[in-house]
Design a protein around this motif. Sequence first.
Motif, PDB file in Angstrom:
ATOM      1  N   ILE A   1       0.852  -1.193   0.000  1.00 27.53           N
ATOM      2  CA  ILE A   1       0.000   0.000   0.000  1.00 27.53           C
ATOM      3  C   ILE A   1       0.887   1.242   0.000  1.00 27.53           C
ATOM      4  N   GLY A   2       0.796   2.024  -1.074  1.00 29.69           N
ATOM      5  CA  GLY A   2       1.586   3.243  -1.184  1.00 29.69           C
ATOM      6  C   GLY A   2       0.850   4.483  -0.724  1.00 29.69           C
ATOM      7  N   GLY A   3      -0.484   4.397  -0.673  1.00 30.51           N
ATOM      8  CA  GLY A   3      -1.278   5.539  -0.248  1.00 30.51           C
ATOM      9  C   GLY A   3      -2.628   5.083   0.266  1.00 30.51           C
ATOM     10  N   VAL A   4      -3.221   5.868   1.161  1.00 31.10           N
ATOM     11  CA  VAL A   4      -4.560   5.605   1.684  1.00 31.10           C
ATOM     12  C   VAL A   4      -5.392   6.864   1.530  1.00 31.10           C
ATOM     13  N   ILE A   5      -6.553   6.732   0.881  1.00 27.25           N
ATOM     14  CA  ILE A   5      -7.481   7.864   0.768  1.00 27.25           C
ATOM     15  C   ILE A   5      -8.370   7.867   2.002  1.00 27.25           C
ATOM     16  N   LEU A   6      -8.355   8.971   2.723  1.00 22.87           N
ATOM     17  CA  LEU A   6      -9.123   9.124   3.950  1.00 22.87           C
ATOM     18  C   LEU A   6     -10.335  10.015   3.715  1.00 22.87           C
ATOM     19  N   TYR A   7     -11.302   9.899   4.592  1.00 23.52           N
ATOM     20  CA  TYR A   7     -12.449  10.806   4.636  1.00 23.52           C
ATOM     21  C   TYR A   7     -12.109  11.927   5.616  1.00 23.52           C
ATOM     22  N   ASP A   8     -12.821  13.047   5.534  1.00 23.72           N
ATOM     23  CA  ASP A   8     -12.528  14.195   6.400  1.00 23.72           C
ATOM     24  C   ASP A   8     -12.487  13.779   7.874  1.00 23.72           C
ATOM     25  N   GLU A   9     -13.483  13.025   8.314  1.00 21.31           N
ATOM     26  CA  GLU A   9     -13.512  12.575   9.712  1.00 21.31           C
ATOM     27  C   GLU A   9     -12.278  11.759  10.050  1.00 21.31           C
ATOM     28  N   THR A  10     -11.900  10.854   9.145  1.00 19.10           N
ATOM     29  CA  THR A  10     -10.809   9.921   9.425  1.00 19.10           C
ATOM     30  C   THR A  10      -9.469  10.624   9.480  1.00 19.10           C
ATOM     31  N   LEU A  11      -9.278  11.646   8.629  1.00 15.66           N
ATOM     32  CA  LEU A  11      -8.032  12.407   8.645  1.00 15.66           C
ATOM     33  C   LEU A  11      -7.821  13.090   9.992  1.00 15.66           C
ATOM     34  N   ARG A  12      -8.917  13.373  10.707  1.00 12.07           N
ATOM     35  CA  ARG A  12      -8.836  14.070  11.990  1.00 12.07           C
ATOM     36  C   ARG A  12      -8.799  13.096  13.176  1.00 12.07           C
ATOM     37  N   GLN A  13      -8.862  11.800  12.909  1.00 11.21           N
ATOM     38  CA  GLN A  13      -8.878  10.810  13.984  1.00 11.21           C
ATOM     39  C   GLN A  13      -7.474  10.287  14.284  1.00 11.21           C
ATOM     40  N   SER A  14      -7.381   9.562  15.398  1.00  2.80           N
ATOM     41  CA  SER A  14      -6.094   9.033  15.866  1.00  2.80           C
ATOM     42  C   SER A  14      -6.256   7.593  16.314  1.00  2.80           C
ATOM     43  N   THR A  15      -5.118   6.943  16.512  1.00  2.00           N
ATOM     44  CA  THR A  15      -5.117   5.590  17.056  1.00  2.00           C
ATOM     45  C   THR A  15      -5.534   5.625  18.528  1.00  2.00           C
ATOM     46  N   SER A  16      -5.720   4.434  19.083  1.00  2.00           N
ATOM     47  CA  SER A  16      -6.122   4.343  20.492  1.00  2.00           C
ATOM     48  C   SER A  16      -5.109   4.988  21.426  1.00  2.00           C
ATOM     49  N   ASP A  17      -3.825   5.006  21.003  1.00  3.62           N
ATOM     50  CA  ASP A  17      -2.806   5.635  21.849  1.00  3.62           C
ATOM     51  C   ASP A  17      -2.424   7.036  21.374  1.00  3.62           C
ATOM     52  N   GLY A  18      -3.303   7.656  20.591  1.00  5.18           N
ATOM     53  CA  GLY A  18      -3.174   9.085  20.326  1.00  5.18           C
ATOM     54  C   GLY A  18      -2.344   9.506  19.129  1.00  5.18           C
ATOM     55  N   ILE A  19      -1.966   8.591  18.256  1.00  2.00           N
ATOM     56  CA  ILE A  19      -1.192   8.973  17.066  1.00  2.00           C
ATOM     57  C   ILE A  19      -2.161   9.295  15.929  1.00  2.00           C
ATOM     58  N   PRO A  20      -2.134  10.513  15.382  1.00  2.00           N
ATOM     59  CA  PRO A  20      -3.025  10.834  14.265  1.00  2.00           C
ATOM     60  C   PRO A  20      -2.841   9.833  13.122  1.00  2.00           C
ATOM     61  N   PHE A  21      -3.947   9.439  12.507  1.00  2.00           N
ATOM     62  CA  PHE A  21      -3.861   8.448  11.442  1.00  2.00           C
ATOM     63  C   PHE A  21      -2.898   8.872  10.337  1.00  2.00           C
ATOM     64  N   ALA A  22      -2.919  10.149   9.961  1.00  4.10           N
ATOM     65  CA  ALA A  22      -2.026  10.619   8.900  1.00  4.10           C
ATOM     66  C   ALA A  22      -0.565  10.427   9.295  1.00  4.10           C
ATOM     67  N   GLU A  23      -0.260  10.705  10.558  1.00  7.77           N
ATOM     68  CA  GLU A  23       1.112  10.525  11.044  1.00  7.77           C
ATOM     69  C   GLU A  23       1.486   9.045  11.083  1.00  7.77           C
ATOM     70  N   LEU A  24       0.569   8.212  11.550  1.00  5.67           N
ATOM     71  CA  LEU A  24       0.810   6.768  11.596  1.00  5.67           C
ATOM     72  C   LEU A  24       1.156   6.230  10.209  1.00  5.67           C
ATOM     73  N   LEU A  25       0.346   6.603   9.220  1.00  4.89           N
ATOM     74  CA  LEU A  25       0.586   6.123   7.856  1.00  4.89           C
ATOM     75  C   LEU A  25       1.919   6.635   7.333  1.00  4.89           C
ATOM     76  N   ALA A  26       2.190   7.921   7.531  1.00  2.00           N
ATOM     77  CA  ALA A  26       3.438   8.502   7.032  1.00  2.00           C
ATOM     78  C   ALA A  26       4.655   7.821   7.650  1.00  2.00           C
ATOM     79  N   ARG A  27       4.583   7.501   8.944  1.00  2.33           N
ATOM     80  CA  ARG A  27       5.691   6.797   9.608  1.00  2.33           C
ATOM     81  C   ARG A  27       5.969   5.449   8.943  1.00  2.33           C
ATOM     82  N   ARG A  28       4.915   4.837   8.385  1.00  4.83           N
ATOM     83  CA  ARG A  28       5.049   3.528   7.749  1.00  4.83           C
ATOM     84  C   ARG A  28       5.418   3.636   6.268  1.00  4.83           C
ATOM     85  N   GLY A  29       5.633   4.868   5.809  1.00 11.09           N
ATOM     86  CA  GLY A  29       5.982   5.066   4.408  1.00 11.09           C
ATOM     87  C   GLY A  29       4.789   5.029   3.479  1.00 11.09           C
TER      88      GLY A  29
END
Length: 342
Positions: free
Chosen positions: A63-91
Amino acid sequence: MNIDELKSTARAIVAAQKGVLAADESGPTIKKRLDAIKVEANEANRRRYREILFTSAGIEQYIGGVILYDETLRQSTSDGIPFAELLARRGIMPGIKVDKGVSPLALHPGEKITEGLEGLRERLLEYKQLGARFAKWRAVIEIDEHDIPTPYAIRANAHALARYAALCQEAGIVPIVEPEVLMDGSHSIERCAAVTSSVLKYVFAELDSHGVALEGILLKPNMVIPGIKCAQQATVQQVADATMHCLTSSVPAAVPGIVFLSGGQSAEDATDHLNAMNRQVAHPWQVSFSYGRALQAPVLAAWKGLEDNVALAQETFFRRCQLNGLARDGKYTRAMESDILA
């Protein structure tokens, strides 16, 4: 506009064996998905489902990219990492759906136009700050055997796609340009090919007139396939041949990647068609995937909303990603659906 940055982002999304996860379902659409497995579609469950997808082990290989919805872009993991940051950390490049859905096209019964251009410049700037590196806008092209789409409906949607793409590049965001000729109806594969070719030619003419740099976009088209009610369905090879012929005659070589939508196909059919296209002679663009249901339907069926099933759901998701990664190299077979891959 930094064209080098746009080109680098586009190429990273469609790097070898990689494609796009479309996880940008609107509120009503994700409700349908969760209703089907008897899970309440509240914010907590929507967030948890996306977290299961995004934290699945090993998916960054495919997976090279993930298309998010507005709500999802503003959400985070259970331990507080924003989804966008989580994905970017994984390349994995975070992206965002920016259109606001379709409305009836005035004076053209049965045809649609996509809304969302008003205020888009400002929204793109905010999305960039939230971590989005690319965006998606879907144009819906209705089709029948004879009368629709009309030339005006094609032009109107192509113009909107081009305005969106120009605004994205101005903001330093790669636009995924998605003109979808629907699978609904009883039209033949030949009719789909003719309409798809016409739509793509209008789209690229508008992109050119708007000054959009083709090296910094991705194209998300439908495959050339008969309508689901057509009496004469096509073989995998017929779909691959018709689709590649259409794209070769309509898509400039400057476009770095084509990421097909699944459009209601089964997970297996979408993978099989992609595989057949990549077994053909060399083409100038990366030929990849941007699947929603074709990646997620098996995951939802495995999860069922139960925490005890999370590991199985994530294994199922990785497997679906892996199979499509193999299809990118033309190395997938249907037998692999039951094999255990190393």
